[in-house]
Write a protein that holds these residues in place. Sequence first.
Motif: not given
Length: 359
Positions: A227-244
């Motif tokens: 979860s630490e790894i997942f959350v650490g990347a979620v914002e940047e990954a979501a932005n790169s995918l165009g997700f809000t």
Amino acid sequence: MSTKNIVSLGLLVFIPISILAERLEWGALTIFGLSAVAIVPLAIWLSTATEELAVVTGPTIGGLINAVFGNATELIIALVALKAGLIDIVKASITGSILANLLLVMGLSMLAGGLRYKEQSFNQTVARINGSTMSLAVVAIVLPAMVINTSNIVEPATIRQLSLTVAVVMILVYGLTLLFSLKTHSYLYDVGVTDLEDEPHGEHEQPNVWLWVGVLFAATVGVAIESEIFVGAVEEAANSLGFTALFTGVILLPLVGGAAEYVTAVRVAMKDNMDLAVSISMGSSLLVALLVAPILVIIGYFIGQPMDLNFGLFEVIAVVIAVLFANLISLDGRSNWLEGVLLLSTFVILGASFFFHPV
């Protein structure tokens, strides 16, 4: 060994790969995808260990174990995200978990079971009780938003105090629902737990308690690390995918955290045990609304990440739609594949709406 366990064992290989990806900085999107896949088998083993321990400990203690660990994956992910200050994503994930459990899980169960059996039945009384209790959760989510939208000026501190008060009431109500389901009216909730097993235990065969306690502990630690790894990347990954942040919290996080529930609910529905499938769907929704959300509000207050129950108006409307529709579908205590399609279609429409919802 069941097919589910074989698959979940194979997927465990993604745990070291995701950790390596984070250490070597392979990119947020890659890390996000690998850690999301790694969480799925951990969630399945967490659920399996909970089920096995429930067989040994009996209905009362087993029910408590299910209550504590049933949605542990979602809670751990949300706590990590809350600690990281991603409050909007955390609040959206609460909305998403309720929508996913009521519409996606129940819809998949009714569709899968309905394709094998023309019509299935489940305990109408339990469904009605769960539906009534979910109505309280809707009230708790609607009221803070209504206070803000019907007042000229509302101080943030006022909303936080209201949220804390509501959170305490919700936790108390959840405790009383456990008393009702595990003690005073436990006979209503006899939904065939043994059907959780692909191969029933022999007459004298019992699960190894210490083995499954170890699995439960290891899976919980694993989920926390991933979860630490997942959350650490979620914002940047979501932005790169165009997700809000809204779409990420409402759709992506519940799909990752609730994988074990989806597998279990569909499996028991295909065994013609819609009682248990509906119980998993509505029970998980209640746990998220009446326990997980209040716990996050209280913990956020103490760790300096103030989270309230002031959900966006669109989130509130979506939850109201899900609860009303799920209650309507389960009103007669019978289900078929078309009702499953209707629930799934509602989830897809709401998901598309969140995807296209402006920031």
